[in-house]
Scaffold this motif. Sequence first.
Motif, mmCIF file in Angstrom:
data_model
loop_
_atom_site.group_PDB
_atom_site.id
_atom_site.type_symbol
_atom_site.label_atom_id
_atom_site.label_comp_id
_atom_site.label_asym_id
_atom_site.label_seq_id
_atom_site.Cartn_x
_atom_site.Cartn_y
_atom_site.Cartn_z
ATOM 1 N N ARG A 186 -3.525 7.049 2.693
ATOM 2 C CA ARG A 186 -3.884 8.377 2.173
ATOM 3 C C ARG A 186 -2.730 9.354 2.347
ATOM 4 N N LEU A 187 -2.121 9.268 3.547
ATOM 5 C CA LEU A 187 -1.026 10.190 3.870
ATOM 6 C C LEU A 187 0.154 10.015 2.907
ATOM 7 N N VAL A 188 0.464 8.765 2.613
ATOM 8 C CA VAL A 188 1.601 8.477 1.724
ATOM 9 C C VAL A 188 1.293 8.983 0.310
ATOM 10 N N ALA A 189 0.036 8.828 -0.106
ATOM 11 C CA ALA A 189 -0.343 9.330 -1.436
ATOM 12 C C ALA A 189 -0.110 10.841 -1.495
ATOM 13 N N GLU A 190 -0.487 11.555 -0.406
ATOM 14 C CA GLU A 190 -0.267 13.017 -0.370
ATOM 15 C C GLU A 190 1.216 13.340 -0.395
ATOM 16 N N GLN A 191 2.001 12.563 0.381
ATOM 17 C CA GLN A 191 3.444 12.818 0.450
ATOM 18 C C GLN A 191 4.125 12.586 -0.902
ATOM 19 N N ILE A 192 3.623 11.597 -1.626
ATOM 20 C CA ILE A 192 4.237 11.307 -2.928
ATOM 21 C C ILE A 192 3.967 12.475 -3.896
ATOM 22 N N LYS A 193 2.779 13.069 -3.766
ATOM 23 C CA LYS A 193 2.460 14.233 -4.616
ATOM 24 C C LYS A 193 3.253 15.449 -4.179
ATOM 25 N N ASP B 296 3.142 1.234 -1.780
ATOM 26 C CA ASP B 296 2.745 0.214 -0.798
ATOM 27 C C ASP B 296 3.847 -0.058 0.220
ATOM 28 N N GLU B 297 5.082 -0.090 -0.241
ATOM 29 C CA GLU B 297 6.203 -0.332 0.685
ATOM 30 C C GLU B 297 6.324 0.819 1.682
ATOM 31 N N GLU C 65 -10.615 -5.982 17.788
ATOM 32 C CA GLU C 65 -10.199 -4.569 17.915
ATOM 33 C C GLU C 65 -8.878 -4.335 17.204
ATOM 34 N N SER C 66 -7.959 -5.276 17.419
ATOM 35 C CA SER C 66 -6.625 -5.119 16.875
ATOM 36 C C SER C 66 -6.659 -5.134 15.344
ATOM 37 N N ALA C 67 -7.435 -6.071 14.773
ATOM 38 C CA ALA C 67 -7.492 -6.175 13.308
ATOM 39 C C ALA C 67 -8.150 -4.930 12.715
ATOM 40 N N THR C 68 -9.244 -4.445 13.363
ATOM 41 C CA THR C 68 -9.929 -3.254 12.845
ATOM 42 C C THR C 68 -9.016 -2.040 12.942
ATOM 43 N N ALA C 69 -8.335 -1.897 14.107
ATOM 44 C CA ALA C 69 -7.472 -0.728 14.308
ATOM 45 C C ALA C 69 -6.309 -0.751 13.311
ATOM 46 N N ALA C 70 -5.769 -1.942 13.050
ATOM 47 C CA ALA C 70 -4.645 -2.045 12.109
ATOM 48 C C ALA C 70 -5.118 -1.632 10.709
ATOM 49 N N GLN C 71 -6.336 -2.048 10.346
ATOM 50 C CA GLN C 71 -6.863 -1.679 9.027
ATOM 51 C C GLN C 71 -7.112 -0.166 8.955
ATOM 52 N N ASP C 72 -7.659 0.419 10.034
ATOM 53 C CA ASP C 72 -7.907 1.878 10.052
ATOM 54 C C ASP C 72 -6.602 2.642 9.907
#
Length: 395
Positions: free
Chosen positions: A191-198, A221-222, A177-184
């Motif tokens: 996605r959010l960071v990509a939007e923020q960068i734009k 990535d950072e 659960e923990s590994a899946t949730a961390a990946q999600d």
Amino acid sequence: MTEAPPYPQKRTCPYEPPAGYREIGERGPVLKVTLFDGREAWMVTGYRESREILTHPNLSSQRTHPGFPIVAPRFRSQIARTLALIAMDPPVHDVYRRYLNPHFSLKSVRRMRPEIERIVAGFVDRIVEHGPPADLVPLLAVPLPSLVICRHLGVPYEDHDFFQDASGKVMLGTEEESATAAQDLFDYIDRLVAEQIKDPSDGLLGTLVRERVVTGDIGHDELVSIALVLLIAAHETTSSSLALGVITLLEHPEQLALLREDPDRLPGAVEELLRYIATTDLVATRVAKGDIEIAGHLIRAGEGVLVSGTLANRDAAVHERADELDVLREDSHHLTFGFGIHQCLGQNLARLELEVAFKELFTRIPGIRLAAPVGELPILGAGTVQRVLQLPVAW
Ligand code: HEM
């Protein structure tokens, strides 16, 4: 008596150390414990020794090191092992802290007080409207830290169900659960960071894009890994401290009465509660990258080191009446936020949320009481964040 007692152990009372920790404490301030996977690690239980080791230059947070102690299966995942800040050593760690510290300083956090007061008042309105019995976990303890960190970061709160659930699973779920949730969570933030960068917003993520990404100090990535750790670290810890704090005060009515008499005592009471409840049973997990001598023991390079907040906070060598809750205590120095270079980045924010929440809850609902015996409240999270799953109250 076993050679190296098992660690962690489960609490049966939300705010009291597990019974087996008495033996661990008696054998401290430094001893070996046995982890779930059969490996041994050093544990530091003394308050002074904890501070000493947490400032030792030979201590490392590199979770990918083969000797790094893993206290529960969920911490084996790749994402858990490579978290920003928490799994970093200097010099990169210091650079990240320099970028982030100003945004969590006392001064920055004080500016958030009116908004946090409004948010808390809204949640308490809903509790009152709901009427007794009301479960404070979904009505206050979980959504408050979530909404506050979302507003601060500029993360859409509409998605709160998703990341409340995901950060809970990362900290407290099974390994899978923990590994899946961390990946999600990672994919969501990516996605959010990509939007923020734009198109950077007014929140901290947008500010970091303007201050650090545009300047080339950090990349996409950072920023993703910073946002991930902020979301995870802010949720469970504050939520659990809030629930445990409420339970502790309701179980110590004479202490609560002292706060009702004079709400100016609240900041001191928050410190004492943090000491007493020690939400993060374990405040540091490390590996020695060189030999360390401490309290007559030699910790060799490559051996794991754990620091017990629960025991250091109740160390009779530094705390008078260590097992007593005393909201009027002059100095409740504790290790609940850790110590040294990794000391909690969000501690000012957490303190403010707790203070405002306790004040509003106990003022607006004077007759509040637990609606279930304290021993029946389900607790999760041995060794890490102590989470109560339900907190029914009546009035
Ligand atoms: C009562 C609530 C909280 C508790 C008990 C708590 C506890 C801790 C502890 C014990 C550490 C040190 C870990 C170590 O040394 O390995 C830590 C680090 C951290 N905390 Fe908190 N925390 C709380 C709230 C928050 C909040 C609200 C945030 C939000 C920003 C936050 C962000 C962090 C971060 C980013 C770190 C890593 C710092 C570093 O490695 O330099 N925490 N926290």
